[in-house]
Design an enzyme around this catalytic site. Structure first.
Site, mmCIF file in Angstrom:
data_model
loop_
_atom_site.group_PDB
_atom_site.id
_atom_site.type_symbol
_atom_site.label_atom_id
_atom_site.label_comp_id
_atom_site.label_asym_id
_atom_site.label_seq_id
_atom_site.Cartn_x
_atom_site.Cartn_y
_atom_site.Cartn_z
ATOM 1 N N GLY A 1 0.788 -1.227 0.000
ATOM 2 C CA GLY A 1 0.000 0.000 0.000
ATOM 3 C C GLY A 1 0.820 1.277 0.000
ATOM 4 O O GLY A 1 0.270 2.365 -0.099
ATOM 5 N N HIS A 2 2.152 1.156 0.096
ATOM 6 C CA HIS A 2 3.008 2.358 0.212
ATOM 7 C C HIS A 2 4.173 2.273 -0.767
ATOM 8 O O HIS A 2 5.295 2.014 -0.347
ATOM 9 C CB HIS A 2 3.534 2.478 1.634
ATOM 10 C CG HIS A 2 4.071 3.827 1.978
ATOM 11 N ND1 HIS A 2 5.401 4.165 1.856
ATOM 12 C CD2 HIS A 2 3.460 4.927 2.445
ATOM 13 C CE1 HIS A 2 5.585 5.400 2.254
ATOM 14 N NE2 HIS A 2 4.424 5.891 2.620
ATOM 15 N N PHE A 3 4.075 2.460 -1.938
ATOM 16 C CA PHE A 3 2.936 2.774 -2.801
ATOM 17 C C PHE A 3 2.869 1.700 -3.881
ATOM 18 O O PHE A 3 3.930 1.294 -4.355
ATOM 19 C CB PHE A 3 3.133 4.150 -3.454
ATOM 20 C CG PHE A 3 3.114 5.279 -2.458
ATOM 21 C CD1 PHE A 3 1.903 5.852 -2.079
ATOM 22 C CD2 PHE A 3 4.267 5.760 -1.884
ATOM 23 C CE1 PHE A 3 1.871 6.910 -1.176
ATOM 24 C CE2 PHE A 3 4.240 6.801 -0.980
ATOM 25 C CZ PHE A 3 3.041 7.383 -0.624
ATOM 26 N N LEU B 1 7.952 2.260 -1.286
ATOM 27 C CA LEU B 1 8.881 3.037 -0.468
ATOM 28 C C LEU B 1 8.752 2.598 0.985
ATOM 29 O O LEU B 1 7.646 2.316 1.457
ATOM 30 C CB LEU B 1 8.545 4.528 -0.519
ATOM 31 C CG LEU B 1 8.524 5.228 -1.858
ATOM 32 C CD1 LEU B 1 8.039 6.654 -1.687
ATOM 33 C CD2 LEU B 1 9.893 5.206 -2.486
#
Length: 140
Positions: A47-49, A54
């Protein structure tokens, strides 16, 4: 000092919330240098990203706080993160990057320990700032 397991040196954290793989250098009560590599299958990367993973800045800050906790290294004492000052995230950290984490004691006032911290990847600073730890009762 030879590389060591951070939990054997007093870091109270455990999976899934330990963000130090090994301790490379330690001067108890003064400084520590640690290492961390986040593998690409870490759940937060989904989810990041998506498509551009990252390491979240908050995770880097926690890794630096854990390094500072190892540097504090006081027998019979535990530490909690109390403040973060001037933390800057200068470059992106990606899956499989080897992160070198460094913490050096600046001051101790009462039960507050202040540390200068820096994270580097391939020799370049990716994050730096000051973390403040407070003494807490050691867990039984």
């Amino acid at each position: 000092m030879t590389p060591s397991d951070p939990t054997a040196l007093g870091l109270p954290h455990r999976e899934p919330f330990i963000f130090v793989d090994e301790v490379l250098a330690l001067a108890p009560g003064e400084s520590a240098e640690c290492r961390k590599v986040f593998p690409p299958d870490e759940p937060f990367f989904r989810g990041h990203f998506p498509g551009d993973p990252l390491v979240p800045g908050v995770i880097l800050a926690e890794a630096l706080a854990q390094t500072a906790g190892l540097a504090a290294g006081q027998p019979g004492k535990a530490f909690r993160l109390s403040a973060i000052r001037g933390m800057k995230f200068l470059k992106a950290v990606r899956p499989n990057d080897e992160i070198r984490l460094w913490a050096k004691k600046l001051a101790v006032v009462g039960g507050l320990w202040q540390f200068e911290t820096t994270a580097r990847v391939a020799g370049e600073i990716v994050a730096d700032g000051v973390v403040i730890l407070s003494e807490a009762p050691a867990a039984a």
